[in-house]
Design an enzyme around this catalytic site. Structure first.
Site, PDB file in Angstrom:
ATOM      1  N   ASP A  51       0.841  -1.204   0.000  1.00  0.00           N
ATOM      2  CA  ASP A  51       0.000   0.000   0.000  1.00  0.00           C
ATOM      3  C   ASP A  51       0.877   1.256   0.000  1.00  0.00           C
ATOM      4  O   ASP A  51       0.377   2.372  -0.126  1.00  0.00           O
ATOM      5  CB  ASP A  51      -1.018  -0.010   1.150  1.00  0.00           C
ATOM      6  CG  ASP A  51      -0.365  -0.046   2.509  1.00  0.00           C
ATOM      7  OD1 ASP A  51       0.871  -0.221   2.597  1.00  0.00           O
ATOM      8  OD2 ASP A  51      -1.098   0.101   3.514  1.00  0.00           O
ATOM      9  N   SER A  52       2.204   1.076   0.078  1.00  0.00           N
ATOM     10  CA  SER A  52       3.131   2.194  -0.145  1.00  0.00           C
ATOM     11  C   SER A  52       2.892   2.799  -1.528  1.00  0.00           C
ATOM     12  O   SER A  52       3.329   3.910  -1.807  1.00  0.00           O
ATOM     13  CB  SER A  52       4.578   1.718  -0.011  1.00  0.00           C
ATOM     14  OG  SER A  52       4.807   0.566  -0.808  1.00  0.00           O
ATOM     15  N   ASP A  90      -1.226  -6.004  -0.375  1.00  0.00           N
ATOM     16  CA  ASP A  90      -1.560  -5.400   0.923  1.00  0.00           C
ATOM     17  C   ASP A  90      -3.052  -5.159   1.047  1.00  0.00           C
ATOM     18  O   ASP A  90      -3.690  -4.666   0.111  1.00  0.00           O
ATOM     19  CB  ASP A  90      -0.860  -4.038   1.049  1.00  0.00           C
ATOM     20  CG  ASP A  90       0.318  -4.071   2.001  1.00  0.00           C
ATOM     21  OD1 ASP A  90       0.391  -4.977   2.859  1.00  0.00           O
ATOM     22  OD2 ASP A  90       1.178  -3.169   1.883  1.00  0.00           O
ATOM     23  N   LYS A 120      -1.459  -9.258   2.752  1.00  0.00           N
ATOM     24  CA  LYS A 120      -0.668  -8.869   3.931  1.00  0.00           C
ATOM     25  C   LYS A 120      -1.503  -7.934   4.789  1.00  0.00           C
ATOM     26  O   LYS A 120      -2.190  -7.061   4.250  1.00  0.00           O
ATOM     27  CB  LYS A 120       0.640  -8.180   3.519  1.00  0.00           C
ATOM     28  CG  LYS A 120       1.431  -7.644   4.719  1.00  0.00           C
ATOM     29  CD  LYS A 120       2.870  -7.320   4.377  1.00  0.00           C
ATOM     30  CE  LYS A 120       3.097  -5.973   3.770  1.00  0.00           C
ATOM     31  NZ  LYS A 120       2.651  -4.806   4.579  1.00  0.00           N
ATOM     32  N   GLU A 122      -1.297  -5.534   8.535  1.00  0.00           N
ATOM     33  CA  GLU A 122      -0.464  -5.003   9.620  1.00  0.00           C
ATOM     34  C   GLU A 122      -1.015  -5.578  10.913  1.00  0.00           C
ATOM     35  O   GLU A 122      -2.166  -5.335  11.280  1.00  0.00           O
ATOM     36  CB  GLU A 122      -0.472  -3.480   9.578  1.00  0.00           C
ATOM     37  CG  GLU A 122       0.212  -2.984   8.318  1.00  0.00           C
ATOM     38  CD  GLU A 122       0.467  -1.489   8.266  1.00  0.00           C
ATOM     39  OE1 GLU A 122       0.212  -0.789   9.277  1.00  0.00           O
ATOM     40  OE2 GLU A 122       0.918  -1.018   7.212  1.00  0.00           O
ATOM     41  N   GLU A 189       9.255  -4.543  10.447  1.00  0.00           N
ATOM     42  CA  GLU A 189       9.717  -3.236   9.916  1.00  0.00           C
ATOM     43  C   GLU A 189      10.206  -2.307  11.023  1.00  0.00           C
ATOM     44  O   GLU A 189       9.567  -2.163  12.073  1.00  0.00           O
ATOM     45  CB  GLU A 189       8.559  -2.549   9.149  1.00  0.00           C
ATOM     46  CG  GLU A 189       8.979  -1.160   8.655  1.00  0.00           C
ATOM     47  CD  GLU A 189       8.078  -0.545   7.595  1.00  0.00           C
ATOM     48  OE1 GLU A 189       7.089  -1.186   7.184  1.00  0.00           O
ATOM     49  OE2 GLU A 189       8.387   0.591   7.166  1.00  0.00           O
TER      50      GLU A 189
HETATM   51  O1  KIV Z   1       3.554  -1.144   1.660  1.00  0.00           O
HETATM   52  C1  KIV Z   1       4.715  -1.579   1.609  1.00  0.00           C
HETATM   53  O2  KIV Z   1       5.474  -1.291   0.678  1.00  0.00           O
HETATM   54  C2  KIV Z   1       5.169  -2.428   2.700  1.00  0.00           C
HETATM   55  C3  KIV Z   1       6.610  -2.825   2.703  1.00  0.00           C
HETATM   56  C4  KIV Z   1       7.463  -1.674   2.948  1.00  0.00           C
HETATM   57  C5  KIV Z   1       6.883  -3.947   3.636  1.00  0.00           C
HETATM   58  O3  KIV Z   1       4.414  -2.782   3.539  1.00  0.00           O
END
Ligand code: KIV
Length: 275
Positions: A51-52, A90, A120, A122, A189
């Protein structure tokens, strides 16, 4: 981009990643687009549609504004561009925290509409039951502990975690509970030195570090950070290229050529057919 079925290429699976615990380090990077996924695929075991993407591609200040629809579009692109690496997507903020049932519906939608093999989340204490609920219903889940970017508004910024004894114990507990709930791997992280090693020794699932030392079972970075596409890079990122500089030089050259009427030249134009 040819079909991996035609060529008999088999994608890396969640059990393959889980079986790499304590073996050769697992290579992971983020990907958001088809061309980048195609470039990363031969080198990586796992591509994360993180989600970055909200910050890296869409210019958002943090990941809180990322939507399911954004994740689906980028997930589809990464699946089209890759053939071998496992693709994990994510779950964005607000799509899994409310209840296990809502998390299941959203995770199933992400997987059906993209073809990605896992999601994924959190993983704090409140989400552990949800991880178990998803895994029991056929959704491979990767956890994410330590610095949790979706908690940025509560934390007041992106700050390294686990510097004090209480927080250290809580993160270790988060990781254990996440792995015990059935996560096939856990991203760790931004944690203080030593904690990632402790987590790696304590849990059965492989740990994937980002700003968490070489003591993890694998590593992940935001691809755009390691390629030098930003003028600022976090302490834990190693820059393997200066693409920002390269792009700036290339675009400057193009602009100058256009202004001087040096582009396009004879090789770059069409001529009428002789009759
Ligand atoms: O969203 C993302 O890119 C991440 C990674 C940095 C692990 O969660």
């Amino acid at each position: 981009m040819s079909s991996y079925r035609e060529e008999g290429v088999r994608r890396v699976t969640a059990p393959d990643i889980a079986a790499r615990k304590g073996q050769t380090p697992i290579v992971c990077l983020t990907a958001y687009t088809a061309p980048m996924a195609e470039l990363l695929d031969p080198h990586c075991d796992l591509l994360l549609v993180g989600d970055s993407v909200g910050m890296v591609v869409h210019g958002l200040p943090n990941t809180v504004g990322v939507t399911l629809e954004m994740m689906i579009l980028h997930g589809q692109a990464v699946m089209r561009g890759s053939r071998r690496a496992m693709v994990v997507i994510d779950m964005p903020f607000g799509s899994y925290e409310g209840s296990a049932e809502v998390a299941y519906a959203n995770a199933a939608r992400l997987m059906k509409e993209t073809g990605a093999q896992a999601v994924k989340v959190e993983a704090g204490a409140t989400i552990v039951d949800t991880i178990g609920y998803l895994v029991k219903r056929g959704i491979p889940v990767m956890g994410h502990v330590g610095l949790r970017p979706q908690a940025v508004l509560v934390d007041g910024g992106f700050k390294a975690k686990g510097r004090g004894a209480d927080e250290r114990a809580r993160i270790l507990q988060d990781a254990k509970a996440t792995a015990d709930a059935g996560a096939f791997a856990v991203v760790v992280e931004g944690v203080a030195e030593g904690l990632a090693r402790e987590i790696t020794q304590a849990i059965e699932a492989p740990t994937i570090g980002i700003g968490a030392s070489a003591g993890c079972d694998g590593q992940i970075l935001v691809t755009d950070d390691m390629l030098g596409l930003f003028d600022w890079t976090p302490k834990f990122v190693r820059r393997y290229a200066d693409l920002r500089g390269e792009i700036s030089r290339a675009v400057g050259g193009y602009a100058e050529d256009v202004r001087q009427r040096r582009f396009p030249g004879p090789a770059e134009i069409y001529f009428a057919k002789a009759v």
